[in-house]
Scaffold this motif. Sequence first.
Motif, PDB file in Angstrom:
ATOM      1  N   ALA A 179       5.257  -0.559   9.666  1.00 46.86           N
ATOM      2  CA  ALA A 179       4.842  -0.036  10.932  1.00 46.86           C
ATOM      3  C   ALA A 179       4.235  -1.246  11.708  1.00 46.86           C
ATOM      4  O   ALA A 179       4.154  -1.275  12.949  1.00 46.86           O
ATOM      5  CB  ALA A 179       3.764   0.848  10.891  1.00 46.86           C
ATOM      6  N   ALA A 180       3.428  -2.121  10.999  1.00 41.94           N
ATOM      7  CA  ALA A 180       2.996  -3.263  11.964  1.00 41.94           C
ATOM      8  C   ALA A 180       3.960  -4.511  12.599  1.00 41.94           C
ATOM      9  O   ALA A 180       3.777  -5.040  13.399  1.00 41.94           O
ATOM     10  CB  ALA A 180       2.034  -4.231  10.878  1.00 41.94           C
ATOM     11  N   CYS A 181       5.288  -4.037  12.155  1.00 44.71           N
ATOM     12  CA  CYS A 181       6.296  -5.031  12.381  1.00 44.71           C
ATOM     13  C   CYS A 181       6.639  -5.050  13.735  1.00 44.71           C
ATOM     14  O   CYS A 181       7.040  -5.890  14.547  1.00 44.71           O
ATOM     15  CB  CYS A 181       7.738  -4.691  11.705  1.00 44.71           C
ATOM     16  SG  CYS A 181       7.489  -5.328   9.912  1.00 44.71           S
ATOM     17  N   HIS A 182       6.606  -3.446  14.446  1.00 42.74           N
ATOM     18  CA  HIS A 182       6.975  -3.270  15.728  1.00 42.74           C
ATOM     19  C   HIS A 182       6.017  -4.016  16.724  1.00 42.74           C
ATOM     20  O   HIS A 182       6.774  -4.862  17.680  1.00 42.74           O
ATOM     21  CB  HIS A 182       6.911  -1.968  16.042  1.00 42.74           C
ATOM     22  CG  HIS A 182       7.251  -1.655  17.310  1.00 42.74           C
ATOM     23  ND1 HIS A 182       8.326  -1.868  17.953  1.00 42.74           N
ATOM     24  CD2 HIS A 182       6.403  -1.121  18.173  1.00 42.74           C
ATOM     25  CE1 HIS A 182       8.090  -1.314  19.454  1.00 42.74           C
ATOM     26  NE2 HIS A 182       7.244  -0.680  19.620  1.00 42.74           N
ATOM     27  N   GLY A 183       4.606  -4.127  16.519  1.00 47.98           N
ATOM     28  CA  GLY A 183       4.014  -4.727  17.463  1.00 47.98           C
ATOM     29  C   GLY A 183       4.169  -6.249  17.336  1.00 47.98           C
ATOM     30  O   GLY A 183       4.198  -6.891  18.590  1.00 47.98           O
ATOM     31  N   LEU A 184       4.153  -6.691  16.416  1.00 47.88           N
ATOM     32  CA  LEU A 184       4.719  -8.148  16.335  1.00 47.88           C
ATOM     33  C   LEU A 184       5.854  -8.682  16.928  1.00 47.88           C
ATOM     34  O   LEU A 184       5.776  -9.537  17.790  1.00 47.88           O
ATOM     35  CB  LEU A 184       4.513  -8.512  14.779  1.00 47.88           C
ATOM     36  CG  LEU A 184       3.140  -8.558  13.869  1.00 47.88           C
ATOM     37  CD1 LEU A 184       3.454  -8.831  12.482  1.00 47.88           C
ATOM     38  CD2 LEU A 184       2.363  -9.751  14.371  1.00 47.88           C
ATOM     39  N   ALA A 185       6.855  -8.000  16.504  1.00 48.41           N
ATOM     40  CA  ALA A 185       8.175  -8.344  17.070  1.00 48.41           C
ATOM     41  C   ALA A 185       8.343  -8.156  18.545  1.00 48.41           C
ATOM     42  O   ALA A 185       8.695  -9.102  19.415  1.00 48.41           O
ATOM     43  CB  ALA A 185       9.450  -7.720  16.368  1.00 48.41           C
ATOM     44  N   SER A 186       7.931  -6.777  19.109  1.00 47.89           N
ATOM     45  CA  SER A 186       8.133  -6.590  20.441  1.00 47.89           C
ATOM     46  C   SER A 186       7.129  -7.215  21.364  1.00 47.89           C
ATOM     47  O   SER A 186       7.644  -7.923  22.280  1.00 47.89           O
ATOM     48  CB  SER A 186       7.929  -4.838  20.702  1.00 47.89           C
ATOM     49  OG  SER A 186       8.766  -4.404  19.868  1.00 47.89           O
ATOM     50  N   GLY A 187       5.990  -7.394  20.957  1.00 46.46           N
ATOM     51  CA  GLY A 187       4.907  -8.241  21.359  1.00 46.46           C
ATOM     52  C   GLY A 187       5.465  -9.757  21.785  1.00 46.46           C
ATOM     53  O   GLY A 187       5.144 -10.402  22.880  1.00 46.46           O
ATOM     54  N   LEU A 188       6.048 -10.296  20.699  1.00 46.05           N
ATOM     55  CA  LEU A 188       6.510 -11.813  20.944  1.00 46.05           C
ATOM     56  C   LEU A 188       7.541 -11.908  21.830  1.00 46.05           C
ATOM     57  O   LEU A 188       7.756 -12.822  22.653  1.00 46.05           O
ATOM     58  CB  LEU A 188       6.969 -12.243  19.468  1.00 46.05           C
ATOM     59  CG  LEU A 188       7.544 -13.728  19.517  1.00 46.05           C
ATOM     60  CD1 LEU A 188       6.538 -14.523  20.137  1.00 46.05           C
ATOM     61  CD2 LEU A 188       7.903 -13.928  18.005  1.00 46.05           C
ATOM     62  N   LEU A 189       8.599 -10.805  21.875  1.00 44.25           N
ATOM     63  CA  LEU A 189       9.470 -11.005  22.840  1.00 44.25           C
ATOM     64  C   LEU A 189       9.311 -10.771  24.131  1.00 44.25           C
ATOM     65  O   LEU A 189       9.799 -11.253  25.105  1.00 44.25           O
ATOM     66  CB  LEU A 189      10.735  -9.909  22.422  1.00 44.25           C
ATOM     67  CG  LEU A 189      11.605 -10.252  21.288  1.00 44.25           C
ATOM     68  CD1 LEU A 189      12.297  -9.029  20.833  1.00 44.25           C
ATOM     69  CD2 LEU A 189      12.294 -11.525  21.416  1.00 44.25           C
TER      70      LEU A 189
END
Length: 229
Positions: free
Chosen positions: A61-71
């Motif tokens: 679940a933590a992957c979404h915030g990291l990936a989308s936030g970076l993009l």
Amino acid sequence: MQQLEKLGKGAVSVILALSLIAARADILWIGNSPLLNYTAGQKKRKQTVWLRRILLLETLAACHGLASGLLHHWETILYAPTSAAPHSMVYALMGEYDSHRTHFATFQVIAKPGPITRLLLLGTQIAGYLVQGLICLVYMPLCFQLARFTAEAASRVYCDLAQDIAAGQVPDIANANVPAVTRMFYSLPDNTNMRQVCLCIEADDVFHAKWEHAATHHHHNAVAHMYGK
């Protein structure tokens, strides 16, 4: 949007099914904590599956915030938008990641996974981060839709766990001390118990699901406007 919802629900169902299978696979869980390994007794086995499921769920679940936030941050760098919306989006995504990090830390303290298990969880998160980043690059609304259904599923998981705690089915989890990082994150008193923590996390995930739903529509409309649809 209906096709997008069906695709998102289907993908999350597959992910949750695989994570449940992984939670029952003893070969993946090597550590010094008996709570992560099957022991005699139905309650012990139930606690084992709960802890494994939550560690896997929060890792992904933590992957979404990291990936989308970076993009979204890259979007800010490349296009230098004058609107405050992209900046608030990054802030919200990082806040979502921080929530899942706290949830993971809470149950990691209870489970005490060994070094090999930690490395496996780290590898799982790296793989999830890359997949989420790829989905974001291809079609951002789908990424938010996946996060929405993951948050909805997580809220049900924590609701069920709170019920098991109340029913006395998972005594080791129920009697565990609430970590300081959890109390600080949710501004909870020192006498907080794990059932109350589960209810806080459930409410957190319900909020995330609603926010992801709104973000899905925002990005879907932006893409449709971009292509004149």
